[in-house]
Design an enzyme around this catalytic site. Structure first.
Site, PDB file in Angstrom:
ATOM      1  N   LYS A 118      17.298   3.659   0.319  1.00  0.00           N
ATOM      2  CA  LYS A 118      18.167   3.786   1.321  1.00  0.00           C
ATOM      3  C   LYS A 118      19.710   3.695   0.875  1.00  0.00           C
ATOM      4  O   LYS A 118      19.865   2.795  -0.029  1.00  0.00           O
ATOM      5  CB  LYS A 118      18.079   2.718   2.525  1.00  0.00           C
ATOM      6  CG  LYS A 118      16.463   3.092   3.221  1.00  0.00           C
ATOM      7  CD  LYS A 118      16.192   2.318   4.452  1.00  0.00           C
ATOM      8  CE  LYS A 118      14.941   2.652   4.932  1.00  0.00           C
ATOM      9  NZ  LYS A 118      14.474   1.681   5.993  1.00  0.00           N
ATOM     10  N   LYS A 123       0.981  -1.093   0.100  1.00  0.00           N
ATOM     11  CA  LYS A 123       0.013  -0.021  -0.172  1.00  0.00           C
ATOM     12  C   LYS A 123       0.898   1.239   0.150  1.00  0.00           C
ATOM     13  O   LYS A 123       0.425   2.272  -0.213  1.00  0.00           O
ATOM     14  CB  LYS A 123      -0.897  -0.053   1.249  1.00  0.00           C
ATOM     15  CG  LYS A 123      -1.734  -1.307   1.401  1.00  0.00           C
ATOM     16  CD  LYS A 123      -2.370  -1.357   2.854  1.00  0.00           C
ATOM     17  CE  LYS A 123      -2.894  -2.622   3.212  1.00  0.00           C
ATOM     18  NZ  LYS A 123      -3.427  -2.774   4.656  1.00  0.00           N
ATOM     19  N   GLY A 124       2.031   1.173   0.144  1.00  0.00           N
ATOM     20  CA  GLY A 124       3.023   2.043   0.491  1.00  0.00           C
ATOM     21  C   GLY A 124       3.277   3.112  -0.515  1.00  0.00           C
ATOM     22  O   GLY A 124       3.414   4.494  -0.156  1.00  0.00           O
ATOM     23  N   ASP A 183      14.786  -0.932   0.367  1.00  0.00           N
ATOM     24  CA  ASP A 183      15.500  -1.135   1.366  1.00  0.00           C
ATOM     25  C   ASP A 183      16.728  -2.152   1.196  1.00  0.00           C
ATOM     26  O   ASP A 183      17.753  -1.620   0.642  1.00  0.00           O
ATOM     27  CB  ASP A 183      14.651  -1.307   2.773  1.00  0.00           C
ATOM     28  CG  ASP A 183      15.214  -1.447   4.006  1.00  0.00           C
ATOM     29  OD1 ASP A 183      16.397  -0.962   4.037  1.00  0.00           O
ATOM     30  OD2 ASP A 183      14.730  -2.013   4.829  1.00  0.00           O
ATOM     31  N   PHE A 230      14.828   3.764   9.923  1.00  0.00           N
ATOM     32  CA  PHE A 230      13.238   3.292   9.539  1.00  0.00           C
ATOM     33  C   PHE A 230      12.606   4.681   9.586  1.00  0.00           C
ATOM     34  O   PHE A 230      12.504   5.521  10.374  1.00  0.00           O
ATOM     35  CB  PHE A 230      12.962   2.259  10.629  1.00  0.00           C
ATOM     36  CG  PHE A 230      11.504   1.814  10.169  1.00  0.00           C
ATOM     37  CD1 PHE A 230      11.545   0.581   9.324  1.00  0.00           C
ATOM     38  CD2 PHE A 230      10.342   2.267  10.596  1.00  0.00           C
ATOM     39  CE1 PHE A 230      10.484   0.048   8.650  1.00  0.00           C
ATOM     40  CE2 PHE A 230       9.078   1.572   9.872  1.00  0.00           C
ATOM     41  CZ  PHE A 230       9.343   0.660   9.268  1.00  0.00           C
ATOM     42  N   VAL A 231      11.716   4.837   8.502  1.00  0.00           N
ATOM     43  CA  VAL A 231      10.934   6.243   8.387  1.00  0.00           C
ATOM     44  C   VAL A 231       9.512   5.593   8.074  1.00  0.00           C
ATOM     45  O   VAL A 231       8.943   4.621   7.778  1.00  0.00           O
ATOM     46  CB  VAL A 231      11.414   7.108   7.118  1.00  0.00           C
ATOM     47  CG1 VAL A 231      12.695   7.604   7.554  1.00  0.00           C
ATOM     48  CG2 VAL A 231      11.469   6.077   6.001  1.00  0.00           C
ATOM     49  N   ASP A 237       4.624   3.015   6.298  1.00  0.00           N
ATOM     50  CA  ASP A 237       4.047   2.440   7.837  1.00  0.00           C
ATOM     51  C   ASP A 237       4.774   1.960   8.671  1.00  0.00           C
ATOM     52  O   ASP A 237       6.193   1.299   8.258  1.00  0.00           O
ATOM     53  CB  ASP A 237       2.782   1.456   7.430  1.00  0.00           C
ATOM     54  CG  ASP A 237       3.391   0.187   7.052  1.00  0.00           C
ATOM     55  OD1 ASP A 237       4.073   0.200   6.256  1.00  0.00           O
ATOM     56  OD2 ASP A 237       2.895  -0.873   7.654  1.00  0.00           O
ATOM     57  N   GLU A 286       7.387   2.338  -6.290  1.00  0.00           N
ATOM     58  CA  GLU A 286       7.760   1.837  -4.745  1.00  0.00           C
ATOM     59  C   GLU A 286       7.864   3.009  -3.823  1.00  0.00           C
ATOM     60  O   GLU A 286       7.979   4.077  -4.179  1.00  0.00           O
ATOM     61  CB  GLU A 286       8.982   1.145  -4.938  1.00  0.00           C
ATOM     62  CG  GLU A 286       8.923  -0.565  -4.968  1.00  0.00           C
ATOM     63  CD  GLU A 286       8.643  -0.844  -3.423  1.00  0.00           C
ATOM     64  OE1 GLU A 286       7.910  -0.355  -2.946  1.00  0.00           O
ATOM     65  OE2 GLU A 286       9.106  -2.187  -3.316  1.00  0.00           O
ATOM     66  N   ASP A 287       7.522   2.734  -2.607  1.00  0.00           N
ATOM     67  CA  ASP A 287       7.732   3.719  -1.532  1.00  0.00           C
ATOM     68  C   ASP A 287       9.228   3.875  -1.187  1.00  0.00           C
ATOM     69  O   ASP A 287       9.812   4.971  -1.297  1.00  0.00           O
ATOM     70  CB  ASP A 287       6.717   3.453  -0.518  1.00  0.00           C
ATOM     71  CG  ASP A 287       6.827   2.146   0.078  1.00  0.00           C
ATOM     72  OD1 ASP A 287       7.714   1.315  -0.334  1.00  0.00           O
ATOM     73  OD2 ASP A 287       6.265   1.696   1.209  1.00  0.00           O
ATOM     74  N   ARG A 295       0.765   6.109   7.819  1.00  0.00           N
ATOM     75  CA  ARG A 295       0.729   6.278   6.367  1.00  0.00           C
ATOM     76  C   ARG A 295       0.393   7.495   5.919  1.00  0.00           C
ATOM     77  O   ARG A 295       0.766   8.230   4.778  1.00  0.00           O
ATOM     78  CB  ARG A 295      -0.119   5.288   5.677  1.00  0.00           C
ATOM     79  CG  ARG A 295       0.374   3.842   5.698  1.00  0.00           C
ATOM     80  CD  ARG A 295      -0.274   2.883   4.735  1.00  0.00           C
ATOM     81  NE  ARG A 295      -0.132   1.528   4.983  1.00  0.00           N
ATOM     82  CZ  ARG A 295       0.960   0.830   4.640  1.00  0.00           C
ATOM     83  NH1 ARG A 295       1.598   1.365   4.045  1.00  0.00           N
ATOM     84  NH2 ARG A 295       0.853  -0.480   4.929  1.00  0.00           N
TER      85      ARG A 295
HETATM   86  P1  IMP Z   1      13.216  -4.490   1.088  1.00  0.00           P
HETATM   87  O1  IMP Z   1      12.482  -5.468   0.133  1.00  0.00           O
HETATM   88  O2  IMP Z   1      14.043  -4.521   1.978  1.00  0.00           O
HETATM   89  O3  IMP Z   1      13.585  -3.449  -0.131  1.00  0.00           O
HETATM   90  O4  IMP Z   1      11.955  -3.582   1.568  1.00  0.00           O
HETATM   91  C1  IMP Z   1      10.942  -3.034   0.798  1.00  0.00           C
HETATM   92  C2  IMP Z   1       9.570  -2.693   1.541  1.00  0.00           C
HETATM   93  O5  IMP Z   1       9.913  -2.788   2.882  1.00  0.00           O
HETATM   94  C3  IMP Z   1       8.962  -1.210   1.227  1.00  0.00           C
HETATM   95  O6  IMP Z   1       8.119  -1.441   0.062  1.00  0.00           O
HETATM   96  C4  IMP Z   1       8.393  -0.861   2.489  1.00  0.00           C
HETATM   97  O7  IMP Z   1       6.947  -1.589   2.509  1.00  0.00           O
HETATM   98  C5  IMP Z   1       9.074  -1.644   3.356  1.00  0.00           C
HETATM   99  N1  IMP Z   1      10.195  -0.799   4.232  1.00  0.00           N
HETATM  100  C6  IMP Z   1      11.564  -0.728   4.091  1.00  0.00           C
HETATM  101  N2  IMP Z   1      11.984   0.289   4.838  1.00  0.00           N
HETATM  102  C7  IMP Z   1      10.995   0.986   5.388  1.00  0.00           C
HETATM  103  C8  IMP Z   1      10.974   2.124   6.221  1.00  0.00           C
HETATM  104  O8  IMP Z   1      12.064   2.795   6.741  1.00  0.00           O
HETATM  105  N3  IMP Z   1       9.754   2.269   6.609  1.00  0.00           N
HETATM  106  C9  IMP Z   1       8.479   1.655   6.074  1.00  0.00           C
HETATM  107  N4  IMP Z   1       8.549   0.639   5.384  1.00  0.00           N
HETATM  108  C10 IMP Z   1       9.764   0.224   5.132  1.00  0.00           C
HETATM  109 MG    MG Z   2       5.189  -1.612   5.122  1.00  0.00          MG
END
Ligand code: IMP
Ligand code: MG
Length: 172
Positions: free
Chosen positions: A126, A39-40, A98, A147-148, A154, A94-95, A160
Site C-alpha cells: 500500500k 495464511k495470506g 500495509d 482494504f482489499v 481475507d 507476504e501478501d 481468500r
Molecule cells: P501490516 O502489519 O499493517 O503491514 O499488515 C500486514 C498484514 O495485515 C497482512 O499480512 C495482511 O494479513 C493484513 N492486511 C493488511 N491490509 C490488508 C487488506 O487490505 N486486506 C486483507 N488483509 C490485509
Molecule cells: Mg488477514
C-alpha cells in the site's frame, strides 16, 4: 460488500511471470528457502514458485496482527518455522505490506537467526508513508489505501479463494 475488481486474474498472472524471471536472475541458480507467511501469502507464493526454475525449499510461519479491517498493532508468532535459516538464502513471502509493522517484526526475527541473505517478495504494497522505508525486493503491485480481498487476502478469513483482487467497501 465487494465493490469492484482491482486486479484481474490475468493481470496477476502476467505480473507473476515477470517476478519469476526477476527471482531467477537474482538467485542465479542458488537454492532459495522460500518462507510463506500464513495464511495470506499462500496463493501468491505457490503460483509464483511454480514459475521459478531455481531450486527451492519451502517453509511457513504464522503471525497474527489483524482483527477485521484494522491492524491491532500487536504481532504474535502463532506458528514457527520447521527449518533452520542459518546460512540460507531466505526469501520471505507476504501478501500485502500495509503499515509494515508485521514485516518489520518478521525481518527482525529472521535476521537474528543469521540467514546468508534475506529478501522479501510481496504481492501488494500500500502506498503509505508509514511503510515508505520498507524495501520489497520483488513487488507485485503498489495499491492505494483501500482494504482489499481475494487471492489469499481475507476479511475475517473469507474471500481468500477469489482468483482476483477486489476492493472491499464497508459502507455498502
Ligand atoms: P501490516 O502489519 O499493517 O503491514 O499488515 C500486514 C498484514 O495485515 C497482512 O499480512 C495482511 O494479513 C493484513 N492486511 C493488511 N491490509 C490488508 C487488506 O487490505 N486486506 C486483507 N488483509 C490485509
Ligand atoms: Mg488477514
Amino acid at each position: 460488500m465487494i465493490d469492484r475488481t482491482l486486479l484481474s486474474e490475468q493481470a496477476i498472472s502476467d505480473r507473476l511471470d515477470g517476478l519469476a524471471r526477476e527471482i531467477d536472475l537474482a538467485y542465479a541458480g542458488r537454492e532459495i528457502l522460500a518462507i510463506g507467511v500464513l495464511k495470506g501469502s499462500v496463493f501468491f507464493m505457490t503460483d509464483l514458485l511454480k514459475r521459478v526454475t531455481n531450486p527451492v525449499v519451502v517453509d511457513f510461519l504464522q503471525v497474527r496482527s489483524y482483527a477485521g479491517t484494522q491492524s491491532s498493532g500487536n504481532i504474535q508468532l502463532v506458528h514457527d518455522l520447521s527449518m533452520d535459516v542459518e546460512n540460507k538464502d531466505v526469501l520471505l513471502f507476504e501478501d500485502v505490506v500495509d503499515t509494515g509493522l508485521t514485516l518489520r517484526k518478521m525481518l527482525e526475527l529472521l535476521s537474528s537467526r543469521k540467514p546468508r541473505s534475506l529478501r522479501v517478495a510481496s504481492l501488494l504494497k500500500k502506498d503509505l508513508h508509514e511503510n515508505a522505508d520498507i524495501t520489497v525486493d520483488f513487488l507485485g503491485f503498489t495499491i492505494g489505501k483501500e482494504f482489499v480481498v481475494g487471492y489469499g487476502l481475507d476479511l475475517d478469513e473469507r474471500f481468500r479463494n477469489l482468483p482476483y483482487i477486489a476492493i472491499w467497501d464497508p459502507t455498502r
